[in-house]
Design an enzyme around this catalytic site. Structure first.
Site, PDB file in Angstrom:
ATOM      1  N   GLU A  11       0.851  -1.202   0.000  1.00 29.39           N
ATOM      2  CA  GLU A  11       0.000   0.000   0.000  1.00 29.39           C
ATOM      3  C   GLU A  11       0.881   1.244   0.000  1.00 29.39           C
ATOM      4  OE1 GLU A  11      -2.523   1.522  -0.684  1.00 29.39           O
ATOM      5  OE2 GLU A  11      -4.037   1.524   0.900  1.00 29.39           O
ATOM      6  N   ASP A  12       0.396   2.310  -0.608  1.00 26.99           N
ATOM      7  CA  ASP A  12       1.174   3.553  -0.605  1.00 26.99           C
ATOM      8  C   ASP A  12       1.148   4.220   0.765  1.00 26.99           C
ATOM      9  OD1 ASP A  12      -1.510   4.212  -0.780  1.00 26.99           O
ATOM     10  OD2 ASP A  12      -1.313   5.538  -2.508  1.00 26.99           O
ATOM     11  N   ASP A  68      -3.987   5.468   6.059  1.00 25.04           N
ATOM     12  CA  ASP A  68      -4.531   6.695   6.645  1.00 25.04           C
ATOM     13  C   ASP A  68      -5.545   6.289   7.716  1.00 25.04           C
ATOM     14  OD1 ASP A  68      -5.287   9.328   7.021  1.00 25.04           O
ATOM     15  OD2 ASP A  68      -6.359   9.508   5.136  1.00 25.04           O
ATOM     16  N   PHE A  78      -1.494  16.226   3.606  1.00 21.59           N
ATOM     17  CA  PHE A  78      -1.788  15.517   2.362  1.00 21.59           C
ATOM     18  C   PHE A  78      -0.534  15.470   1.503  1.00 21.59           C
ATOM     19  CE2 PHE A  78      -3.528  14.646  -1.794  1.00 21.59           C
ATOM     20  CZ  PHE A  78      -4.453  13.672  -1.500  1.00 21.59           C
ATOM     21  N   ARG A 137       1.625  12.059  -9.612  1.00 23.70           N
ATOM     22  CA  ARG A 137       2.115  10.692  -9.346  1.00 23.70           C
ATOM     23  C   ARG A 137       3.569  10.535  -9.781  1.00 23.70           C
ATOM     24  NH1 ARG A 137      -2.216   7.416  -7.881  1.00 23.70           N
ATOM     25  NH2 ARG A 137      -4.175   7.798  -8.943  1.00 23.70           N
TER      26      ARG A 137
HETATM   27  P1  5GP Z   1      -7.511   4.797   4.211  1.00 31.06           P
HETATM   28  O1  5GP Z   1      -8.582   3.829   3.832  1.00 31.06           O
HETATM   29  O2  5GP Z   1      -6.390   4.206   5.007  1.00 31.06           O
HETATM   30  O3  5GP Z   1      -8.081   6.031   4.861  1.00 31.06           O
HETATM   31  O4  5GP Z   1      -6.975   5.374   2.866  1.00 31.06           O
HETATM   32  C1  5GP Z   1      -5.909   4.881   2.190  1.00 31.06           C
HETATM   33  C2  5GP Z   1      -5.877   5.510   0.831  1.00 31.06           C
HETATM   34  O5  5GP Z   1      -6.229   6.897   0.881  1.00 31.06           O
HETATM   35  C3  5GP Z   1      -4.480   5.483   0.276  1.00 31.06           C
HETATM   36  O6  5GP Z   1      -4.244   4.313  -0.457  1.00 31.06           O
HETATM   37  C4  5GP Z   1      -4.472   6.695  -0.623  1.00 31.06           C
HETATM   38  O7  5GP Z   1      -5.004   6.366  -1.873  1.00 31.06           O
HETATM   39  C5  5GP Z   1      -5.412   7.665   0.053  1.00 31.06           C
HETATM   40  N1  5GP Z   1      -4.681   8.639   0.883  1.00 31.06           N
HETATM   41  C6  5GP Z   1      -4.678   8.752   2.231  1.00 31.06           C
HETATM   42  N2  5GP Z   1      -3.887   9.767   2.631  1.00 31.06           N
HETATM   43  C7  5GP Z   1      -3.367  10.295   1.501  1.00 31.06           C
HETATM   44  C8  5GP Z   1      -2.442  11.366   1.243  1.00 31.06           C
HETATM   45  O8  5GP Z   1      -1.920  12.061   2.125  1.00 31.06           O
HETATM   46  N3  5GP Z   1      -2.150  11.594  -0.069  1.00 31.06           N
HETATM   47  C9  5GP Z   1      -2.682  10.874  -1.097  1.00 31.06           C
HETATM   48  N4  5GP Z   1      -2.317  11.205  -2.330  1.00 31.06           N
HETATM   49  N5  5GP Z   1      -3.544   9.864  -0.880  1.00 31.06           N
HETATM   50  C10 5GP Z   1      -3.879   9.583   0.397  1.00 31.06           C
END
Ligand code: 5GP
Length: 176
Positions: A101-102, A105, A154, A167
């Site tokens: 995963e990138d 959050d 962010f 990206r």
């Molecule tokens: P979660 O379900 O953990 O809230 O969200 C994960 C996804 O939200 C990540 O895979 C990503 O796509 C997006 N995301 C969460 N925080 C960020 C951020 O700071 N920047 C970007 N570009 N995407 C984020």
């Protein structure tokens, strides 16, 4: 189309820092799996650059798959909705799986995905995340392998987007 305004970006993690950390993560993962290929499942689209660099830091057989999850809309805020948009082709039964995963959050996306993949009876399932933003967590999930912990800002670049832009930035930057 105009180029993105670079002046609104602040470098948080440079390409060199990311590269160094990924070499260490690759070595850690390699040492943790005594035998057999590892099934590395990248979550589209944000993880593709991280996955590409991570697999090259693991000196053994790996299998690469991609899964599509939609959890964010086209802006900075979460839609709160998780949906499978693309499934993998391979069977995971009895396999060692690492979900790549990138950024973690809220943890909603990963929690959903892990539950889904557990039903396919892998031998083991772990998570490698380049970034961890623990301050916003809504689900009790922690990546097993984590590149960097980041503050509640962010971030874009190195695969991560803002409305599909940025990206291709080599560094990870904060959008100001
Ligand atoms: P979660 O379900 O953990 O809230 O969200 C994960 C996804 O939200 C990540 O895979 C990503 O796509 C997006 N995301 C969460 N925080 C960020 C951020 O700071 N920047 C970007 N570009 N995407 C984020």
């Amino acid at each position: 189309m105009p180029e993105p305004d670079q002046s609104k970006l602040r470098v948080l993690l440079s390409a060199a820092m990311i590269h160094e950390r990924i070499q260490a993560l690759g070595a850690e993962i390699h040492a943790a799996y005594p035998e057999g290929p590892i099934y590395m499942i990248g979550i589209l689209k944000g993880s593709w650059i991280f996955l590409a660099d991570l697999v090259r830091a693991i000196p053994r057989h790996v299998r690469v798959e991609f899964i599509g999850i939609s959890s964010y809309g086209k802006g900075k805020t979460s839609s709160g909705e998780v949906r499978l948009t693309k499934d993998i082709d391979a069977s995971l039964e009895g396999k060692d799986v690492i979900v790549v995963e990138d950024i973690v959050d809220t943890g909603v996306t990963l929690t959903y995905l892990i539950q889904l993949l557990q039903q396919r009876r892998p031998r083991s399932i772990k998570v490698a995340a380049l970034l961890d933003k623990p301050s916003r967590r809504l689900r009790p999930i922690q990546p097993n392998y984590c590149g960097f912990t980041v503050p509640d800002e962010f971030v874009v670049g190195y695969g991560l987007d803002f409305a599909e832009d940025y990206r291709n930035l080599p560094d990870i930057c904060v959008v100001e």
